[in-house]
Design an enzyme around this catalytic site. Structure first.
Site, PDB file in Angstrom:
ATOM      1  CG  ASP A   1      -1.860   1.185   1.306  1.00 19.78           C
ATOM      2  OD1 ASP A   1      -2.265   1.684   0.241  1.00 19.78           O
ATOM      3  OD2 ASP A   1      -2.196   1.627   2.419  1.00 19.78           O
ATOM      4  CB  SER A   2       0.250   4.786  -0.704  1.00 24.21           C
ATOM      5  OG  SER A   2      -0.925   4.971   0.067  1.00 24.21           O
TER       6      SER A   2
ATOM      7  CE1 TYR B   1       2.467   5.186  -3.825  1.00 26.57           C
ATOM      8  CE2 TYR B   1       0.983   3.364  -4.271  1.00 26.57           C
ATOM      9  CZ  TYR B   1       2.252   3.818  -4.019  1.00 26.57           C
ATOM     10  OH  TYR B   1       3.300   2.951  -3.963  1.00 26.57           O
ATOM     11  N   GLY B   2      -2.833   9.280  -3.723  1.00 29.12           N
ATOM     12  CA  GLY B   2      -4.049   9.932  -4.212  1.00 29.12           C
ATOM     13  C   GLY B   2      -3.814  11.218  -4.968  1.00 29.12           C
TER      14      GLY B   2
ATOM     15  CB  CYS C   1      -3.201   0.819  -2.355  1.00 25.26           C
ATOM     16  SG  CYS C   1      -3.233   2.585  -2.742  1.00 25.26           S
ATOM     17  CG  ASN C   2      -9.587   1.284  -2.282  1.00 30.73           C
ATOM     18  OD1 ASN C   2      -9.190   1.157  -1.126  1.00 30.73           O
ATOM     19  ND2 ASN C   2     -10.670   0.685  -2.724  1.00 30.73           N
ATOM     20  CB  THR C   3      -4.969   5.304  -5.080  1.00 30.48           C
ATOM     21  OG1 THR C   3      -5.882   6.041  -4.255  1.00 30.48           O
ATOM     22  CG2 THR C   3      -4.387   6.228  -6.128  1.00 30.48           C
TER      23      THR C   3
ATOM     24  CD  GLU D   1       0.003   6.373   6.191  1.00 30.68           C
ATOM     25  OE1 GLU D   1       1.113   6.307   6.745  1.00 30.68           O
ATOM     26  OE2 GLU D   1      -0.456   5.464   5.463  1.00 30.68           O
TER      27      GLU D   1
ATOM     28  CB  CYS E   1      -9.363   4.770   1.087  1.00 26.89           C
ATOM     29  SG  CYS E   1      -7.606   4.940   1.517  1.00 26.89           S
ATOM     30  CB  THR E   2      -6.871  -0.225   2.355  1.00 21.59           C
ATOM     31  OG1 THR E   2      -5.758   0.570   1.913  1.00 21.59           O
ATOM     32  CG2 THR E   2      -7.348  -1.121   1.229  1.00 21.59           C
ATOM     33  CG  HIS E   3      -5.019   4.757   4.738  1.00 16.76           C
ATOM     34  ND1 HIS E   3      -4.576   4.328   3.508  1.00 16.76           N
ATOM     35  CD2 HIS E   3      -3.906   5.169   5.418  1.00 16.76           C
ATOM     36  CE1 HIS E   3      -3.261   4.473   3.441  1.00 16.76           C
ATOM     37  NE2 HIS E   3      -2.834   4.987   4.581  1.00 16.76           N
TER      38      HIS E   3
END
Length: 281
Positions: free
Chosen positions: A18-19, A50-51, A81-83, A162, A197-199
């Site tokens: 992921d980012s 990444y977004g 990561c969705n992006t 984050e 989003c995975t976050h």
């Protein structure tokens, strides 16, 4: 095209990237469903988020990270990561046609099946919501079900999560941001929210509090991490790559930013303390 068919082995690890730390929400589901597997988690935090990157930048980073994970012997790849999924999954599959690759995408189909009134809010990054893959999926599901999807870009939320994972961001600041993004969706009558989003699952409690502050009506949250893990299991089984026994499953972490930050995220979000190393990939 690069083939790995001759090198794949059930005892090899699964690579997840992921980012940043958001993909740990997917890793949580993978560990639960595939407890025998060795896992490598790569947080590309040095190049996050990444977004706000161009599509080509995300593709380049995804290929670089995937290349490193395959050098470590990964038998499968999870783009947590969705992006990155929206931007780079086609490029990854073209580069590695024999590699089991699972991406994540906002759960529009399950949301349409769950929704009672057909009004669904989608919380995601700007890059995800602009992606052709997401827009095509929205059109497909809307045509098939009649559901209406209201897309809400959550600018800055990934960075906020984050920071919270590292203990450097106050909860009330995250809550204020969530209120700004979620309240307008609730005002339009949505009864389902897609965590695109995975976050975002890591602030699910705060999202639920925000919802309760604005409506007494039930609102369902959709997290696709479980579906990702199930699809990974299916692909491993189809390729005869699922590991069936392992007395001491290993988990390794790599990051392109501060080791301490990823270690703290593992501990704070998953109560895990795997070895973590820095890489300049």
């Amino acid at each position: 095209m690069t083939s790995i068919a001759s090198n794949a082995h059930p005892d090899a690890p699964i690579g997840i990237f992921d980012s940043g730390v958001g993909g740990l929400s997917v890793l949580r589901h993978i560990r639960a469903q595939l407890p025998q597997e060795d896992l490598i988690y790569f947080a590309d935090s040095g190049h996050a988020p990444y977004g706000d990157k161009t599509e080509q930048q995300v593709i380049d980073r995804s290929l670089a990270v995937a290349g490193y994970l395959l050098q470590q012997g990964a038998k499968a790849l999870v783009v947590a990561c969705n992006t990155a999924t929206i931007a780079a999954i086609k490029a990854l599959r073209a580069r590695y046609p024999d590699l089991p690759i699972v991406g994540v995408e906002p759960g529009l189909k399950p949301a349409a099946a769950i929704s009672r009134n057909g009004k669904i809010g989608v919380l995601a990054t700007e890059r995800t919501l602009r992606g052709d893959k997401l827009l095509a999926l929205r059109e497909q599901v809307s045509s098939a079900t009649g559901a209406t999807f209201i897309l809400q870009p959550c600018v800055g939320l990934v960075e906020r999560i984050e920071q919270s994972a590292m203990g450097s961001d106050p909860l009330d600041a995250t809550s204020a941001m969530l209120d700004r993004y979620i309240a307008p969706l609730l005002a339009q009558g949505v009864d389902t929210l897609v965590l695109g989003c995975t976050h975002y699952p890591f602030v699910q409690d705060a999202i639920e509090r925000t919802v309760r502050a604005h409506t007494s009506e039930p609102v369902t949250l959709v997290d696709t991490g479980d579906a990702v893990a199930r699809q990974l299991a299916r692909l491993l089984d189809a390729a005869s790559l699922r590991r069936t026994s392992n007395d001491a499953p290993r988990l390794l972490g790599y990051t392109t930013a501060k080791v301490e930050a990823l270690a703290q995220a593992f501990a704070g979000l998953l109560d895990l303390q795997p070895p973590v190393a820095y890489l300049s990939v």
